[in-house]
Scaffold this active site. Structure first.
Site, PDB file in Angstrom:
ATOM      1  N   LYS A   1      83.208  78.683  -8.386  1.00 42.37           N
ATOM      2  CA  LYS A   1      84.201  77.658  -8.694  1.00 42.37           C
ATOM      3  C   LYS A   1      83.844  76.414  -7.875  1.00 42.37           C
ATOM      4  O   LYS A   1      83.717  76.489  -6.637  1.00 42.37           O
ATOM      5  CB  LYS A   1      85.582  78.180  -8.289  1.00 42.37           C
ATOM      6  CG  LYS A   1      86.718  77.718  -9.163  1.00 42.37           C
ATOM      7  CD  LYS A   1      88.011  78.397  -8.732  1.00 42.37           C
ATOM      8  CE  LYS A   1      89.163  78.030  -9.633  1.00 42.37           C
ATOM      9  NZ  LYS A   1      90.439  78.478  -9.075  1.00 42.37           N
TER      10      LYS A   1
HETATM   11  C1  E4P Z   1      93.211  77.957 -11.365  1.00 44.14           C
HETATM   12  O1  E4P Z   1      92.060  78.398 -11.332  1.00 44.14           O
HETATM   13  C2  E4P Z   1      93.984  77.761 -10.150  1.00 44.14           C
HETATM   14  O2  E4P Z   1      93.809  78.827  -9.254  1.00 44.14           O
HETATM   15  C3  E4P Z   1      95.474  77.614 -10.308  1.00 44.14           C
HETATM   16  O3  E4P Z   1      95.952  77.854 -11.557  1.00 44.14           O
HETATM   17  C4  E4P Z   1      96.069  76.592  -9.412  1.00 44.14           C
HETATM   18  O4  E4P Z   1      97.292  76.091  -9.834  1.00 44.14           O
HETATM   19  P1  E4P Z   1      98.516  75.809  -8.863  1.00 44.14           P
HETATM   20  O5  E4P Z   1      97.967  75.632  -7.473  1.00 44.14           O
HETATM   21  O6  E4P Z   1      99.161  74.596  -9.417  1.00 44.14           O
HETATM   22  O7  E4P Z   1      99.375  77.025  -8.973  1.00 44.14           O
END
Ligand code: E4P
Length: 222
Positions: free
Chosen positions: A85
């Site tokens: 990522k």
């Molecule tokens: C996606 O890969 C992220 O981990 C995630 O959905 C983050 O979103 P949030 O921090 O707004 O919950």
């Protein structure tokens, strides 16, 4: 459409894997913070084993290009289903990292994206997955639902294999809307996932049928 779990918690993953609907897992630094006291590498390995060959996104913490590449190469060595990522950065270093990693055959998930242009650039750079942070984008005034349709159409029309992940979902309705709009993948936190099988009317109907069954048993001919 695929469903990923947005968690690094073992019990949560084990539970939803039993439902037979988990196609992968996404994690980030905040998700790991929720798991305080664990060993990072051991946990990544365990998650990868739990979901077998399905993709598990693990986020790079690097700030320089070299640090991003080092993290991605290190994390993808932990297990064969780890996806690197990489955040979309304003200086384009994230894109540069993705270009290099994809030429090495390393799968990437470009993350923390809020608009069409970011998603388009990450797709062109060779990302395996591009992540739209649905509600954070909405918080910033973007029309997140429209972006889902626009980018999935654009990916299709331009013959890319990249998959759009919709993340940052905050309730079951977000999931339904993103699915209908054409998301390839939705990554869902456990709290929202366990709320999804519920409908008040379903519960009421089951209760009605249970009562009918009890009454039937009372009058049954033996
Ligand atoms: C996606 O890969 C992220 O981990 C995630 O959905 C983050 O979103 P949030 O921090 O707004 O919950």
């Amino acid at each position: 459409m695929e469903i990923f779990l947005d968690t690094a918690n073992i019990d949560e993953i084990k539970h939803i894997v039993r439902w037979g609907i988990v196609d992968g897992v996404t994690t980030n630094q905040k998700i790991f913070l929720n798991e305080k006291g664990i060993n990072f590498e051991t946990r990544v390995k365990t998650i990868c084993e739990l979901v077998r060959d399905k993709p598990v996104s693990v986020e790079s913490n690097g700030k320089t290009l070299q640090e991003m590449l080092d993290d991605a190469r290190k994390f993808t060595k932990i297990a064969k289903n780890v996806v690197a990522k990489v955040p979309m950065t304003k200086d384009g270093l994230g894109l540069e990292a993705v270009k290099m990693l994809s030429s090495e055959g390393i799968k990437t998930n470009v993350t923390v994206m809020m608009n069409f242009n970011q998603l388009m650039l990450a797709t062109k750079a060779g990302a395996t997955y591009v992540s739209l942070f649905y509600n954070r984008a909405k918080d910033a005034g973007e029309n997140a639902l429209e972006i889902v349709t626009e980018i999935t159409n654009w990916i299709y029309e331009n013959n890319y294999k990249t998959k759009l992940i919709v993340g940052s979902v905050r309730n079951p309705d977000d999931v339904a809307q993103a699915a209908v709009a054409g998301a390839h993948v939705i990554t869902i936190p456990y709290k929202i996932m366990i709320a999804m099988p519920f409908h008040k009317k379903t519960d009421e109907t089951i209760e009605e049928f249970d009562k009918a069954w009890q009454e039937f048993l009372l009058h049954q001919k033996v």
